[in-house]
Design a protein around this motif. Structure first.
Motif, PDB file in Angstrom:
ATOM      1  N   UNK A 217       0.606  -1.176  -0.118  1.00  0.00           N
ATOM      2  CA  UNK A 217      -0.017   0.076   0.100  1.00  0.00           C
ATOM      3  C   UNK A 217       1.005   1.218  -0.155  1.00  0.00           C
TER       4      UNK A 217
ATOM      5  N   UNK B 118       0.841   5.417  -0.615  1.00  0.00           N
ATOM      6  CA  UNK B 118      -0.125   6.594  -0.698  1.00  0.00           C
ATOM      7  C   UNK B 118       0.792   7.974  -0.277  1.00  0.00           C
TER       8      UNK B 118
ATOM      9  N   UNK C  84      -1.957   6.891  -5.053  1.00  0.00           N
ATOM     10  CA  UNK C  84      -2.477   5.784  -4.128  1.00  0.00           C
ATOM     11  C   UNK C  84      -2.494   4.463  -5.035  1.00  0.00           C
TER      12      UNK C  84
ATOM     13  N   UNK D 232      -3.267   0.292  -3.762  1.00  0.00           N
ATOM     14  CA  UNK D 232      -3.490  -0.661  -2.742  1.00  0.00           C
ATOM     15  C   UNK D 232      -3.369  -2.029  -3.272  1.00  0.00           C
TER      16      UNK D 232
ATOM     17  N   UNK E 131      -9.725   7.348   4.083  1.00  0.00           N
ATOM     18  CA  UNK E 131      -8.379   7.852   3.607  1.00  0.00           C
ATOM     19  C   UNK E 131      -8.300   9.062   4.605  1.00  0.00           C
TER      20      UNK E 131
ATOM     21  N   UNK F 196      -3.143   3.614   8.987  1.00  0.00           N
ATOM     22  CA  UNK F 196      -4.204   3.490   7.768  1.00  0.00           C
ATOM     23  C   UNK F 196      -5.136   2.346   7.869  1.00  0.00           C
ATOM     24  N   UNK F 197      -4.653   1.221   8.664  1.00  0.00           N
ATOM     25  CA  UNK F 197      -5.487   0.178   8.654  1.00  0.00           C
ATOM     26  C   UNK F 197      -6.598   0.005   9.846  1.00  0.00           C
TER      27      UNK F 197
END
Ligand SMILES: [Zn+2]
Lengths: 115, 221
Positions: A24, A26, A46, A48, B45, B57-58
């Motif tokens: 991931x 970003x 971004x 993922x 986000x 983020x998770x």
């Protein structure tokens, strides 16, 4: 998350090298940047769950850090890393938070896909 | 404010309902009107992580899901639906499929009023895309079956282009619940909520007007 510790992060990067991993990556300045300041040029990128193998990787700099992963056919790179965490799923989560605690960049490496 | 049969609120992010609409939601609930809130994403986000960070983020989506549920609880929303889209990707979804998905919810809840974002005047691409999908779904209905659509707009150019809001709800009577809803989204609003309460104490007219007057533009089909 904790402030990035170079040696610890390096160990984790090494642990995940030479195996199939999910990335991931970003970078962002937020969707509102140009709304609050019309002269501000908003940008970001971004990805993922890019599946790849890197042969080696490195964390460099004095902090905020830079992290680069060298692949057979290319590179993954992130700049501005301030924090890290190895979560309960053994995923390496790297993030760069700006001075007000807002996420500016994230690079995460996992052996299983992110949700 | 007119008494509605059913109000359907459709926004992409947890906390979209808090600032501009939670007072209106409370007034409808006090009126005995059922409110359905369909929230497309979990704000995955979001950038507020705190310093030191309280989220990754998770973990952020899990935190924001709980905050959304808490906000719905304090407002008294019985029917909260999380649609499972991903933050900042709504505009890249297939427009017809997205509109159909929302059309199913509209058909099922049969609202007399839908509240969403004004497409093109709501700043965040997810906001504009959500509003556009709602408008598309409502347009599918025969004209005499269409619910009213009240849109939230706040782009810098909105008044220039679409004029003044035609619906202004005074929500001062439910201000406490509005503030509670804003505070429920703690990960996003901590700093802002503290400043806001300070401003309200000082009776700053601009903040009071923003807080107590919720503005909507009726969409003209
Ligand atoms: Zn939003």
């Amino acid at each position: 998350m904790e402030p990035a510790v170079k040696e610890h992060v390096q160990k984790e990067i090494d642990r995940l090298a030479n195996k199939e991993v999910f990335i991931h990556l970003e970078t962002t300045n937020g969707a509102y940047a140009s709304h609050f300041d019309e002269s501000f040029f908003s940008s970001g990128a971004y990805i993922r769950n890019a599946k790849l193998v890197y042969e080696h990787g490195k964390i460099t700099g004095k902090g905020p850090y830079r992290v680069g992963l060298k692949m057979n056919f290319g590179w993954v790179y992130a700049e501005g890393i301030t924090h890290f965490e190895v979560d309960e799923e053994d995923r390496l989560l790297l993030a760069g938070h700006d001075f007000s605690g807002k996420l500016a960049v994230a690079l995460q490496i996992s052996e299983t896909p992110f949700e | 404010m007119e008494k509605e049969r059913h109000v359907l609120v459709i926004f992409p992010h947890p906390d979209d309902e808090a600032f501009g609409v939670s007072g209106t939601i409370s007034l409808h609930i006090d009126n005995g009107t059922p409110v359905t809130y369909a929230c497309l994403t979990l704000g995955e986000m979001g950038r507020n992580m705190g310093n030191p960070p309280f989220a990754t983020r998770e973990t952020l989506p899990k935190i924001r899901k709980e905050e959304l549920e808490e906000a719905a609880r304090v407002l008294g929303i019985q029917d909260l639906r999380m649609l499972g889209f991903r933050d900042k990707t709504v505009e890249f979804e297939d427009e017809e499929k997205l509109a159909n998905r929302l059309g199913v919810i509209i058909g099922e809840t049969n609202p007399s009023l839908i509240i969403t974002f004004y497409p093109g005047y709501a700043v965040h691409p997810d906001h504009d895309a959500t509003g556009a999908a709602v408008i598309r779904a409502v347009k599918e209905l025969p004209a005499d079956k269409r619910p009213k659509v009240h849109c939230v707009a706040f782009s810098n150019n909105c008044e220039e282009e679409i004029g003044q809001a035609d619906v202004v709800n005074d929500v001062s009577a439910v201000a406490d619940r509005k503030i509670a809803a804003i505070k429920a989204h703690a990960s996003q609003t901590q700093l802002m909520a503290a400043n806001m309460e300070e401003s309200i104490k000082k009776q700053e007219p601009e903040v009071l007007a923003r807080m107590y007057k919720e503005r909507f533009w009726t969409y003209n089909f």
